[in-house]
Design a protein around this motif. Structure first.
Motif, PDB file in Angstrom:
ATOM      1  N   ALA A 197       0.130   5.168  -2.692  1.00  0.00           N
ATOM      2  CA  ALA A 197       1.068   4.055  -2.506  1.00  0.00           C
ATOM      3  C   ALA A 197       1.903   3.837  -3.764  1.00  0.00           C
ATOM      4  CB  ALA A 197       0.303   2.787  -2.139  1.00  0.00           C
ATOM      5  N   GLY A 198       1.290   4.025  -4.922  1.00  0.00           N
ATOM      6  CA  GLY A 198       2.007   3.792  -6.167  1.00  0.00           C
ATOM      7  C   GLY A 198       3.080   4.808  -6.474  1.00  0.00           C
ATOM      8  N   SER A 199       3.052   5.946  -5.786  1.00  0.00           N
ATOM      9  CA  SER A 199       4.049   6.990  -6.033  1.00  0.00           C
ATOM     10  C   SER A 199       5.284   6.859  -5.141  1.00  0.00           C
ATOM     11  CB  SER A 199       3.421   8.367  -5.804  1.00  0.00           C
ATOM     12  OG  SER A 199       3.174   8.589  -4.416  1.00  0.00           O
ATOM     13  N   VAL A 200       5.215   6.010  -4.144  1.00  0.00           N
ATOM     14  CA  VAL A 200       6.279   5.977  -3.130  1.00  0.00           C
ATOM     15  C   VAL A 200       7.603   5.500  -3.695  1.00  0.00           C
ATOM     16  CG1 VAL A 200       7.026   4.875  -0.984  1.00  0.00           C
ATOM     17  CG2 VAL A 200       4.692   5.754  -1.192  1.00  0.00           C
ATOM     18  N   GLU A 201       7.594   4.403  -4.426  1.00  0.00           N
ATOM     19  CA  GLU A 201       8.854   3.808  -4.870  1.00  0.00           C
ATOM     20  C   GLU A 201       9.660   4.772  -5.738  1.00  0.00           C
ATOM     21  OE1 GLU A 201      11.539   1.554  -4.181  1.00  0.00           O
ATOM     22  OE2 GLU A 201       9.751   0.313  -3.867  1.00  0.00           O
ATOM     23  N   SER A 202       9.006   5.464  -6.668  1.00  0.00           N
ATOM     24  CA  SER A 202       9.733   6.403  -7.529  1.00  0.00           C
ATOM     25  C   SER A 202      10.253   7.587  -6.732  1.00  0.00           C
ATOM     26  CB  SER A 202       8.829   6.883  -8.666  1.00  0.00           C
ATOM     27  OG  SER A 202       7.694   7.561  -8.175  1.00  0.00           O
ATOM     28  N   THR A 203       9.511   8.005  -5.712  1.00  0.00           N
ATOM     29  CA  THR A 203       9.981   9.099  -4.866  1.00  0.00           C
ATOM     30  C   THR A 203      11.208   8.678  -4.071  1.00  0.00           C
ATOM     31  OG1 THR A 203       7.717   9.942  -4.656  1.00  0.00           O
ATOM     32  CG2 THR A 203       9.331  10.737  -3.069  1.00  0.00           C
ATOM     33  N   LEU A 204      11.173   7.479  -3.523  1.00  0.00           N
ATOM     34  CA  LEU A 204      12.329   6.977  -2.777  1.00  0.00           C
ATOM     35  C   LEU A 204      13.555   6.850  -3.678  1.00  0.00           C
ATOM     36  CD1 LEU A 204      10.747   4.211  -0.495  1.00  0.00           C
ATOM     37  CD2 LEU A 204      11.353   6.564   0.104  1.00  0.00           C
ATOM     38  N   ALA A 205      13.324   6.471  -4.926  1.00  0.00           N
ATOM     39  CA  ALA A 205      14.439   6.318  -5.858  1.00  0.00           C
ATOM     40  C   ALA A 205      15.121   7.642  -6.165  1.00  0.00           C
ATOM     41  CB  ALA A 205      13.943   5.676  -7.155  1.00  0.00           C
ATOM     42  N   SER A 206      14.408   8.746  -5.934  1.00  0.00           N
ATOM     43  CA  SER A 206      14.986  10.062  -6.214  1.00  0.00           C
ATOM     44  C   SER A 206      15.799  10.609  -5.048  1.00  0.00           C
ATOM     45  CB  SER A 206      13.868  11.066  -6.547  1.00  0.00           C
ATOM     46  OG  SER A 206      13.191  11.507  -5.377  1.00  0.00           O
ATOM     47  N   GLN A 207      15.859   9.868  -3.944  1.00  0.00           N
ATOM     48  CA  GLN A 207      16.557  10.358  -2.753  1.00  0.00           C
ATOM     49  C   GLN A 207      18.027   9.980  -2.771  1.00  0.00           C
ATOM     50  OE1 GLN A 207      15.500   8.688   1.139  1.00  0.00           O
ATOM     51  NE2 GLN A 207      15.596  10.748   2.037  1.00  0.00           N
ATOM     52  N   LEU A 254       5.510  14.978   3.030  1.00  0.00           N
ATOM     53  CA  LEU A 254       4.119  14.817   3.451  1.00  0.00           C
ATOM     54  C   LEU A 254       3.456  13.599   2.824  1.00  0.00           C
ATOM     55  CD1 LEU A 254       1.611  15.609   4.963  1.00  0.00           C
ATOM     56  CD2 LEU A 254       1.131  17.334   3.210  1.00  0.00           C
ATOM     57  N   PRO A 255       3.463  13.428   1.494  1.00  0.00           N
ATOM     58  CA  PRO A 255       2.855  12.205   0.967  1.00  0.00           C
ATOM     59  C   PRO A 255       3.554  10.937   1.435  1.00  0.00           C
ATOM     60  CG  PRO A 255       3.954  13.449  -0.786  1.00  0.00           C
ATOM     61  CD  PRO A 255       3.876  14.346   0.406  1.00  0.00           C
ATOM     62  N   LEU A 256       4.865  11.001   1.625  1.00  0.00           N
ATOM     63  CA  LEU A 256       5.560   9.820   2.137  1.00  0.00           C
ATOM     64  C   LEU A 256       5.092   9.489   3.555  1.00  0.00           C
ATOM     65  CD1 LEU A 256       9.237  10.347   0.889  1.00  0.00           C
ATOM     66  CD2 LEU A 256       7.483   8.835  -0.082  1.00  0.00           C
ATOM     67  N   ALA A 257       4.954  10.526   4.379  1.00  0.00           N
ATOM     68  CA  ALA A 257       4.492  10.304   5.753  1.00  0.00           C
ATOM     69  C   ALA A 257       3.054   9.794   5.758  1.00  0.00           C
ATOM     70  CB  ALA A 257       4.606  11.592   6.563  1.00  0.00           C
ATOM     71  N   ALA A 258       2.254  10.294   4.830  1.00  0.00           N
ATOM     72  CA  ALA A 258       0.872   9.806   4.739  1.00  0.00           C
ATOM     73  C   ALA A 258       0.855   8.331   4.354  1.00  0.00           C
ATOM     74  CB  ALA A 258       0.095  10.634   3.726  1.00  0.00           C
ATOM     75  N   ALA A 259       1.688   7.962   3.394  1.00  0.00           N
ATOM     76  CA  ALA A 259       1.758   6.556   2.986  1.00  0.00           C
ATOM     77  C   ALA A 259       2.211   5.679   4.150  1.00  0.00           C
ATOM     78  CB  ALA A 259       2.702   6.399   1.799  1.00  0.00           C
ATOM     79  N   TRP A 260       3.126   6.193   4.969  1.00  0.00           N
ATOM     80  CA  TRP A 260       3.599   5.424   6.119  1.00  0.00           C
ATOM     81  C   TRP A 260       2.493   5.290   7.171  1.00  0.00           C
ATOM     82  CZ3 TRP A 260       3.994   6.333  11.332  1.00  0.00           C
ATOM     83  CH2 TRP A 260       4.745   5.401  12.064  1.00  0.00           C
ATOM     84  N   ALA A 261       1.643   6.299   7.297  1.00  0.00           N
ATOM     85  CA  ALA A 261       0.698   6.358   8.417  1.00  0.00           C
ATOM     86  C   ALA A 261      -0.672   5.769   8.128  1.00  0.00           C
ATOM     87  CB  ALA A 261       0.524   7.821   8.853  1.00  0.00           C
ATOM     88  N   ILE A 262      -1.049   5.662   6.858  1.00  0.00           N
ATOM     89  CA  ILE A 262      -2.404   5.228   6.524  1.00  0.00           C
ATOM     90  C   ILE A 262      -2.491   3.705   6.464  1.00  0.00           C
ATOM     91  CG2 ILE A 262      -4.182   5.240   4.735  1.00  0.00           C
ATOM     92  CD1 ILE A 262      -3.245   8.071   4.001  1.00  0.00           C
ATOM     93  N   GLU A 263      -3.280   3.159   7.342  1.00  0.00           N
ATOM     94  CA  GLU A 263      -3.490   1.704   7.349  1.00  0.00           C
ATOM     95  C   GLU A 263      -4.640   1.365   6.410  1.00  0.00           C
ATOM     96  OE1 GLU A 263      -4.102  -2.000  10.496  1.00  0.00           O
ATOM     97  OE2 GLU A 263      -4.298   0.077  11.185  1.00  0.00           O
ATOM     98  N   ASP A 264      -4.329   0.606   5.376  1.00  0.00           N
ATOM     99  CA  ASP A 264      -5.328   0.252   4.375  1.00  0.00           C
ATOM    100  C   ASP A 264      -4.839  -0.997   3.652  1.00  0.00           C
ATOM    101  OD1 ASP A 264      -6.517   0.424   1.450  1.00  0.00           O
ATOM    102  OD2 ASP A 264      -7.748   1.764   2.673  1.00  0.00           O
ATOM    103  N   PRO A 265      -5.729  -1.914   3.308  1.00  0.00           N
ATOM    104  CA  PRO A 265      -5.311  -3.132   2.609  1.00  0.00           C
ATOM    105  C   PRO A 265      -4.576  -2.853   1.300  1.00  0.00           C
ATOM    106  CG  PRO A 265      -7.565  -3.361   3.400  1.00  0.00           C
ATOM    107  CD  PRO A 265      -7.174  -1.929   3.627  1.00  0.00           C
ATOM    108  N   GLU A 266      -4.828  -1.700   0.691  1.00  0.00           N
ATOM    109  CA  GLU A 266      -4.197  -1.373  -0.580  1.00  0.00           C
ATOM    110  C   GLU A 266      -2.959  -0.509  -0.425  1.00  0.00           C
ATOM    111  OE1 GLU A 266      -6.876  -1.267  -4.118  1.00  0.00           O
ATOM    112  OE2 GLU A 266      -8.301  -0.495  -2.638  1.00  0.00           O
ATOM    113  N   ASN A 267      -2.490  -0.359   0.808  1.00  0.00           N
ATOM    114  CA  ASN A 267      -1.282   0.426   1.055  1.00  0.00           C
ATOM    115  C   ASN A 267      -0.208  -0.457   1.681  1.00  0.00           C
ATOM    116  OD1 ASN A 267       0.635   2.420   1.557  1.00  0.00           O
ATOM    117  ND2 ASN A 267      -0.333   3.047   3.469  1.00  0.00           N
ATOM    118  N   PRO A 268       0.724  -0.964   0.887  1.00  0.00           N
ATOM    119  CA  PRO A 268       1.766  -1.849   1.421  1.00  0.00           C
ATOM    120  C   PRO A 268       2.833  -1.096   2.217  1.00  0.00           C
ATOM    121  CG  PRO A 268       2.170  -1.439  -0.900  1.00  0.00           C
ATOM    122  CD  PRO A 268       0.842  -0.808  -0.584  1.00  0.00           C
TER     123      PRO A 268
END
Length: 226
Positions: free
Chosen positions: A27-37, A58-72
């Motif tokens: 989850a912590g890697s998503v924002e920086s990855t999105l900023a590179s698009q 793939l990691p972006l899709a995983a972040a979108w798909a994984i339901e977890d209290p620590e994954n916003p």
């Protein structure tokens, strides 16, 4: 020591895998990855753009798909839109055979290729988000994926090498996603050949001897396929 140097909580390591730590890292890697698009093209990464820059799908899709209290990012609409554009960027850059130019960051090129590292991650991302993609975007993804995997299928008739081994893993997943039994059968038969050609020392030989550095490629493909 690992917990101290990574910032992980000590209790994260009581069991394996340390799910809480891994989810937070993802989850912590998503924002920086999105900023590179590039929002205009859907391309991720730095210039010169290369098709493997889209491996982050793939990691972006995983972040979108994984339901977890620590994954916003679970089922986040902005993330889904970025993923959709990212896949469309791959389709836009394909040639008629579904290949991309093999370009490296030093701008050297090695010809056209069904890039295995990209196709394996793209198809896994598709398996996670396909039902949520807007109809037009999903249709474009499927056109590109089917074009590419139709070409990749032909490599299953050749000899064992690290690249077609990775292709076989991806082809099996594509066979699941698109309900293509022939693709699954071809991938399964190829993977049996891969296992059969592993040397007693645990490595695979290419050309005239062991290429231990490729073990990660072979094992990665086998593990995901398994």
């Amino acid at each position: 020591l690992m917990a101290l140097t990574t910032g992980a909580r000590c209790d994260d390591w009581d069991t394996w895998p340390p799910r809480s730590y891994l989810v937070r890292s993802l989850a912590g890697s998503v924002e920086s990855t999105l900023a590179s698009q590039d929002p205009a093209t859907g391309r991720f990464g730095t210039q010169p753009w290369i098709c493997t820059d889209q491996n982050v799908l793939l990691p972006l899709a995983a972040a979108w798909a994984i339901e977890d209290p620590e994954n916003p990012w679970y089922h986040d609409q902005r993330l889904l839109e970025a993923i959709g554009k990212g896949g469309e960027a791959l389709v836009d850059d394909q040639d008629a055979k579904g290949m991309w130019i093999f370009r490296k960051k030093d701008n050297s090129t090695w010809g056209q290729i069904h890039m295995p590292w990209t196709y394996s991650r793209w198809i896994r991302a598709y398996s996670l988000v396909k039902d949520a993609l807007p109809a037009e975007s999903r249709q474009k993804w499927e056109k590109g994926l089917l074009r590419g995997f139709t070409g990749i299928r032909k490599y299953m008739d050749g000899g064992v090498h690290n690249i077609p081994t990775h292709h076989a893993m991806a082809l099996y997943i594509a066979g699941q996603c698109f309900d293509n039994q022939e693709w699954r059968d071809a991938a399964q038969a190829f993977m049996a050949k891969v296992v059969g050609e592993q040397c007693e020392g645990g490595y695979w030989s290419e050309h005239c001897g062991p290429v231990v550095g490729y073990n990660a490629v072979y094992v990665d493909a086998l593990v995901v396929y398994y």
